[in-house]
Design a protein around this motif. Structure first.
Motif, PDB file in Angstrom:
ATOM      1  N   GLU A  44       0.721  -1.686   0.117  1.00 11.87           N
ATOM      2  CA  GLU A  44       0.103   0.307  -0.208  1.00 11.87           C
ATOM      3  C   GLU A  44       1.060   0.924   0.278  1.00 11.87           C
ATOM      4  N   SER A  45       1.592   1.349   0.687  1.00  6.22           N
ATOM      5  CA  SER A  45       3.236   2.418   0.691  1.00  6.22           C
ATOM      6  C   SER A  45       3.580   2.145  -0.579  1.00  6.22           C
ATOM      7  N   ASP A  46       3.377   1.690  -1.127  1.00  7.71           N
ATOM      8  CA  ASP A  46       3.449   1.449  -2.835  1.00  7.71           C
ATOM      9  C   ASP A  46       2.962   2.817  -3.714  1.00  7.71           C
ATOM     10  N   GLY A  47       1.168   2.761  -3.360  1.00 13.31           N
ATOM     11  CA  GLY A  47       0.183   2.453  -3.946  1.00 13.31           C
ATOM     12  C   GLY A  47      -0.659   1.942  -4.934  1.00 13.31           C
ATOM     13  N   LEU A  48      -0.384   0.886  -4.105  1.00 12.62           N
ATOM     14  CA  LEU A  48      -1.069  -0.579  -4.388  1.00 12.62           C
ATOM     15  C   LEU A  48      -2.760  -0.735  -3.573  1.00 12.62           C
ATOM     16  N   ALA A  49      -3.235  -0.817  -4.543  1.00 18.11           N
ATOM     17  CA  ALA A  49      -4.504  -1.308  -4.037  1.00 18.11           C
ATOM     18  C   ALA A  49      -4.491  -3.176  -3.566  1.00 18.11           C
TER      19      ALA A  49
END
Length: 213
Positions: free
Chosen positions: A30-35
């Motif tokens: 999630e810190s990578d911007g992934l759902a």
């Protein structure tokens, strides 16, 4: 959307590092911007498959990775193949103990993982985490879920997935016991590496990672 699953404790244990590692990996991704969705599965034949099918219907992931514990193994195990066989050495958490039963009646004998397991193995090793390609996910609930996952994904074009086993984590072992273990933080990092690798790898690399027995 990415779906990660881990298991509840089983066999009298009070914790299962597969679930702890999945929740930590979700945070990393999630810190990578992934759902990312994370679902804890019951360690029960049949019921675990129902929960997984519900999660696949709800989240419709492009990538689904199920994770389980393989106590005694030293490394992160990227499972290659799921077989259509339930053969339980011990009862599951509901007391079920199927013997020589099909996971899916009339289903194919086996499914291969659709993860780029060799590329993932290389990436995990580059990260300094012990890993291997495993040729068997056993015949307990982990294989039951692995086979169910691949059977479901077979009818979902474009979706990929597979199964990963993790070792014991140190707190599960009595003091002085020499059984291999790994910190959950490393397990979570390895799971995140697999996801990142799968998202950018459409054709797996070729490298030797087989077994002689």
């Amino acid at each position: 959307m990415i779906l990660l699953t881990g298991f509840e404790p089983f066999g009298g244990g009070t914790t299962n590092p597969s679930w702890t590692a999945v929740t930590q990996a979700r945070t990393l991704l999630e810190s990578d911007g992934l759902a990312v969705a994370a679902v804890e599965l019951p360690c029960v034949f049949g019921e675990s498959a129902s929960v997984l099918r519900g999660a696949l219907d709800e989240f419709r992931p492009e990538l689904a990775i199920c994770v389980g514990q393989a106590g005694g193994r030293e490394r992160i195990s990227l499972e290659r193949v799921a077989i259509n066989c339930d053969d339980a050495r011990i009862p599951d958490n509901a007391g079920k103990q199927p013997v020589d039963a099909e996971v899916v009646a009339g289903g194919p004998a086996a499914y291969f993982s659709s993860l780029p397991i060799k590329a993932a193995l290389h990436a995990i090793n580059v990260a300094g985490i012990p890993a291997e390609v495993s040729q068997t996910a056993g015949t307990y609930v982990c294989n039951h879920i692995f086979y169910t996952l691949m059977h479901q994904l077979h009818s979902r074009p474009g979706a990929r997935g597979g199964f990963i086993h993790v070792p014991f984590e140190p707190s599960q072992l009595p003091q002085g016991r020499s059984t291999p273990a790994m910190r959950v933080e490393l397990m979570a990092q390895a799971l995140a590496v697999v996801v990142r690798t799968a998202l950018v790898t459409t054709v797996d690399i070729r490298m030797a990672a087989g077994a002689t027995h």
